[in-house]
Design a protein around this motif. Structure first.
Motif, PDB file in Angstrom:
ATOM      1  N   UNK A 189       0.852  -1.182   0.000  1.00 41.57           N
ATOM      2  CA  UNK A 189       0.000   0.000   0.000  1.00 41.57           C
ATOM      3  C   UNK A 189       0.888   1.232   0.000  1.00 41.57           C
ATOM      4  N   UNK A 190       0.876   1.982  -1.097  1.00 43.93           N
ATOM      5  CA  UNK A 190       1.664   3.208  -1.183  1.00 43.93           C
ATOM      6  C   UNK A 190       1.075   4.307  -0.319  1.00 43.93           C
ATOM      7  N   UNK A 191       1.903   5.255   0.072  1.00 43.73           N
ATOM      8  CA  UNK A 191       1.471   6.340   0.942  1.00 43.73           C
ATOM      9  C   UNK A 191       0.519   7.276   0.205  1.00 43.73           C
ATOM     10  N   UNK A 192      -0.507   7.734   0.932  1.00 43.24           N
ATOM     11  CA  UNK A 192      -1.464   8.689   0.362  1.00 43.24           C
ATOM     12  C   UNK A 192      -0.735   9.954  -0.084  1.00 43.24           C
ATOM     13  N   UNK A 193       0.179  10.445   0.748  1.00 41.67           N
ATOM     14  CA  UNK A 193       0.989  11.622   0.423  1.00 41.67           C
ATOM     15  C   UNK A 193       2.457  11.201   0.413  1.00 41.67           C
ATOM     16  N   UNK A 194       3.228  11.729  -0.520  1.00 46.75           N
ATOM     17  CA  UNK A 194       4.660  11.421  -0.538  1.00 46.75           C
ATOM     18  C   UNK A 194       5.505  12.640  -0.160  1.00 46.75           C
ATOM     19  N   UNK A 195       4.888  13.794  -0.003  1.00 43.60           N
ATOM     20  CA  UNK A 195       5.551  14.998   0.502  1.00 43.60           C
ATOM     21  C   UNK A 195       4.700  15.552   1.643  1.00 43.60           C
ATOM     22  N   UNK A 196       5.355  16.201   2.595  1.00 41.69           N
ATOM     23  CA  UNK A 196       4.670  16.806   3.740  1.00 41.69           C
ATOM     24  C   UNK A 196       3.745  15.800   4.423  1.00 41.69           C
ATOM     25  N   UNK A 197       4.248  14.572   4.575  1.00 42.30           N
ATOM     26  CA  UNK A 197       3.417  13.515   5.153  1.00 42.30           C
ATOM     27  C   UNK A 197       3.675  13.297   6.642  1.00 42.30           C
ATOM     28  N   UNK A 198       4.748  13.840   7.188  1.00 46.54           N
ATOM     29  CA  UNK A 198       5.076  13.575   8.594  1.00 46.54           C
ATOM     30  C   UNK A 198       4.329  14.526   9.515  1.00 46.54           C
ATOM     31  N   UNK A 199       3.962  14.017  10.692  1.00 46.17           N
ATOM     32  CA  UNK A 199       3.345  14.867  11.707  1.00 46.17           C
ATOM     33  C   UNK A 199       4.322  15.213  12.832  1.00 46.17           C
ATOM     34  N   UNK A 200       5.555  14.733  12.734  1.00 49.68           N
ATOM     35  CA  UNK A 200       6.537  15.003  13.786  1.00 49.68           C
ATOM     36  C   UNK A 200       7.943  15.041  13.192  1.00 49.68           C
ATOM     37  N   UNK A 201       8.725  16.034  13.615  1.00 48.17           N
ATOM     38  CA  UNK A 201      10.152  16.110  13.268  1.00 48.17           C
ATOM     39  C   UNK A 201      10.911  16.685  14.457  1.00 48.17           C
ATOM     40  N   UNK A 202      12.146  16.233  14.607  1.00 48.50           N
ATOM     41  CA  UNK A 202      13.034  16.787  15.634  1.00 48.50           C
ATOM     42  C   UNK A 202      14.275  17.370  14.973  1.00 48.50           C
ATOM     43  N   UNK A 203      14.744  18.474  15.534  1.00 48.75           N
ATOM     44  CA  UNK A 203      15.938  19.137  15.017  1.00 48.75           C
ATOM     45  C   UNK A 203      16.906  19.388  16.169  1.00 48.75           C
ATOM     46  N   UNK A 204      18.182  19.109  15.908  1.00 46.65           N
ATOM     47  CA  UNK A 204      19.208  19.397  16.886  1.00 46.65           C
ATOM     48  C   UNK A 204      19.704  20.826  16.747  1.00 46.65           C
TER      49      UNK A 204
ATOM     50  N   UNK B 285      30.068  32.742  13.173  1.00 47.70           N
ATOM     51  CA  UNK B 285      29.207  31.945  14.038  1.00 47.70           C
ATOM     52  C   UNK B 285      28.886  30.643  13.314  1.00 47.70           C
ATOM     53  N   UNK B 286      29.269  29.520  13.905  1.00 52.18           N
ATOM     54  CA  UNK B 286      29.064  28.216  13.266  1.00 52.18           C
ATOM     55  C   UNK B 286      27.901  27.433  13.877  1.00 52.18           C
ATOM     56  N   UNK B 287      27.064  28.086  14.663  1.00 54.35           N
ATOM     57  CA  UNK B 287      25.924  27.404  15.262  1.00 54.35           C
ATOM     58  C   UNK B 287      24.820  27.217  14.224  1.00 54.35           C
ATOM     59  N   UNK B 288      23.991  26.194  14.441  1.00 51.94           N
ATOM     60  CA  UNK B 288      22.956  25.879  13.456  1.00 51.94           C
ATOM     61  C   UNK B 288      21.881  25.016  14.081  1.00 51.94           C
ATOM     62  N   UNK B 289      20.709  24.998  13.415  1.00 52.66           N
ATOM     63  CA  UNK B 289      19.632  24.078  13.736  1.00 52.66           C
ATOM     64  C   UNK B 289      19.399  23.206  12.516  1.00 52.66           C
ATOM     65  N   UNK B 290      19.341  21.898  12.726  1.00 50.89           N
ATOM     66  CA  UNK B 290      19.140  21.001  11.588  1.00 50.89           C
ATOM     67  C   UNK B 290      19.187  19.557  12.016  1.00 50.89           C
ATOM     68  N   UNK B 291      19.722  18.711  11.137  1.00 53.91           N
ATOM     69  CA  UNK B 291      19.785  17.277  11.399  1.00 53.91           C
ATOM     70  C   UNK B 291      21.213  16.854  11.718  1.00 53.91           C
ATOM     71  N   UNK B 292      21.339  15.856  12.568  1.00 56.46           N
ATOM     72  CA  UNK B 292      22.646  15.287  12.880  1.00 56.46           C
ATOM     73  C   UNK B 292      23.194  14.565  11.653  1.00 56.46           C
ATOM     74  N   UNK B 293      24.468  14.749  11.401  1.00 54.61           N
ATOM     75  CA  UNK B 293      25.133  14.060  10.307  1.00 54.61           C
ATOM     76  C   UNK B 293      25.539  12.662  10.762  1.00 54.61           C
ATOM     77  N   UNK B 294      25.262  11.654   9.936  1.00 52.63           N
ATOM     78  CA  UNK B 294      25.648  10.281  10.256  1.00 52.63           C
ATOM     79  C   UNK B 294      27.160  10.198  10.450  1.00 52.63           C
TER      80      UNK B 294
END
Length: 477
Positions: free
Chosen positions: A122-137, A160-169
């Protein structure tokens, strides 16, 4: 004295053969399999080997010689760096084919049990903007790409090297700054970017995970199909005046974004970002938001688990309810119940439903969800599954006719499997976010239960993750 290592080879004009695990693709070089990220089957590329093991290698594309005819153009400007959407360059139809095959391969190779014909995914109804939750470091050290590091105007010491975003693997102490993510309603981008801008304007420090110092630490955003928004900000108070700055930021965001109906914060002095054991403070509005499914309303708090793709969760739970095949007379156990979503979703077709979940706050939400929906035939218990679900528990509450289980990625503990076997329900509906551990558990249940139906469900477009629902029927029937 270290040995001189041979330089790893560059392989020219190789053809990428197939999609593999974890969103990577593969090709063969001699007797070895080479895993390569961010490419698609049919690509012809020059690949630099970056790691060599006895049975396989890992590589990276350094030049795309001929793009595959099935290659798609990624929508996101951060594709290939943040690591979140590894399959944006693969058309969605091809993603679904790969996920269907992944479920089949894992259940067949790991489970080694007799399998029926799988239902189409069963494919997703939406393929963009489908998440209801995200976390940012939030971090005082942002990640720079190789191209950025080669820019002569870059001055790491002065800027200034500070930022909000995702952790790099592979770099737990660095954050890649995100300006626009396509996985959630666009309002979340405005909230995140304004948080960063205003925090820097008022001189907030950003968190240094190594030194465990810095005020702005983490953002969690939730939205719902009722239009509500929740924002939880983690701070780390270090110095005099930090609390005042934190409340200034909260006030600014409350005024700037009236859509936020639940604005929550916490001073987290721990060594990690988990909030399960912390007391949270509501700055504005409520400490929860509502999701709806069919005619039901579900209360979701900041610590609650709720499927992150709301629309597709309905289809996932509909499959689980169909497989349960309830007539109104059954006692149902819902294991790993979360906020009681499945338990309440099936309750009106059952005689009684008992839900068990590790997180006490989620159980309180589950009870509240039953109350606000006028459901009176549910019970919920909090605790570690292997400690709660015992033979004594079953003797006290009754032997289940149907067990629905939706465990975390690690699957079910052996003790839980043993108790399920002793409980001997007529049917087991196994919802899994990790078909590999699901396959392992199916093998443990195989002597007593046969796999009667398999339904893969895609909850996470552009990622290699896939959910799978399996119906198990007692062999004694």
């Amino acid at each position: 004295m270290s040995r001189n290592r041979k330089p790893l080879p560059m392989l020219e004009s190789v053809t990428i053969e197939a999609v593999a695990a974890e969103g990577k693709c593969i090709f063969h070089h001699g007797e070895q399999v080479v895993f390569v990220p961010f490419c698609v089957p049919g690509d012809v590329a020059d690949v630099q080997i970056v790691k060599k093991k006895h049975r396989y290698c890992e590589g990276r594309v350094v030049r795309l010689v001929t793009p595959s005819p099935v290659r798609a153009t990624p929508r996101c400007e951060h594709f290939g760096i943040c690591g979140g959407c590894k399959w944006q360059n693969l058309p969605y139809e091809e993603q679904l084919k790969a996920k269907q095959q992944q479920v089949h391969d894992q259940l067949e190779r790991i489970g080694k049990v007799e399998l029926p014909t799988f239902r189409p995914i069963l494919g997703s109804v939406k393929i963009w903007e489908y998440r209801n939750k995200l976390e940012f470091g939030c971090c005082d050290k942002r990640w720079f790409t190789q191209e950025e590091l080669q820019d002569p105007s870059l001055d790491l010491a002065a800027q200034d090297n500070s930022a909000i975003g995702f952790h790099i693997t592979g770099a737990f102490d660095k954050i890649y700054p995100i300006s626009k993510c396509w996985l959630m309603d666009d309002l979340h981008n405005a909230i995140r970017n304004e948080t960063e801008r205003y925090a820097k304007e008022i001189g907030m420090t950003f968190y240094d995970v190594r030194a465990q110092h810095g005020l702005l630490r983490n953002l969690m955003l939730r939205t719902s199909n009722t239009g509500e928004w929740m924002l939880l900000i983690q701070f780390h108070y270090d110095e005099e005046g930090d609390e005042e700055k934190a409340k200034a930021l909260l006030s600014h965001l409350a005024d700037r974004f009236p859509q936020i109906s639940s604005l929550i914060y916490v001073d987290n002095q721990k060594g990690n970002d988990t909030i399960g054991d912390l007391d949270l403070t509501t700055f504005k509005g409520t400490d929860f938001i509502y999701e709806t499914m069919e005619e039901l309303r579900f209360k979701v708090g900041p610590k609650s688990f709720y499927q992150t793709n709301t629309e597709q969760a309905y289809h996932l739970y509909s499959v689980a309810r169909e497989f349960a095949n309830l007539t109104g007379n059954e006692l149902v156990y819902d294991l790993y119940t979360g906020t009681g979503t499945i338990a309440n979703f099936v309750a009106r077709q059952a005689r009684h439903v008992i839900g068990i979940e590790y997180v006490p706050e989620a159980i309180e939400d589950a009870k509240e969800n039953s109350r606000i929906n006028g459901i009176g035939n549910t019970e919920f218990y909090a605790g570690d599954m292997k400690d709660i679900l015992t033979e004594d528990f079953i003797q006290q509450h009754g032997r289940p006719d149907v067990i629905i289980t939706d465990p975390p990625r690690a699957g079910m503990h052996n003790d839980v499997v043993d108790v399920i076997l002793k409980a001997a329900p007529k049917r087991i509906v196994y919802v899994s976010c990790n078909p590999a551990t699901q396959a392992r558990d199916l093998a443990l249940l195989d002597n007593s239960y046969r796999v009667a139906a398999v339904q893969p469900v895609d909850m996470f477009p552009h990622t290699p993750h896939v959910e799978n629902v399996v119906l198990l029927e007692a062999r004694s029937q």
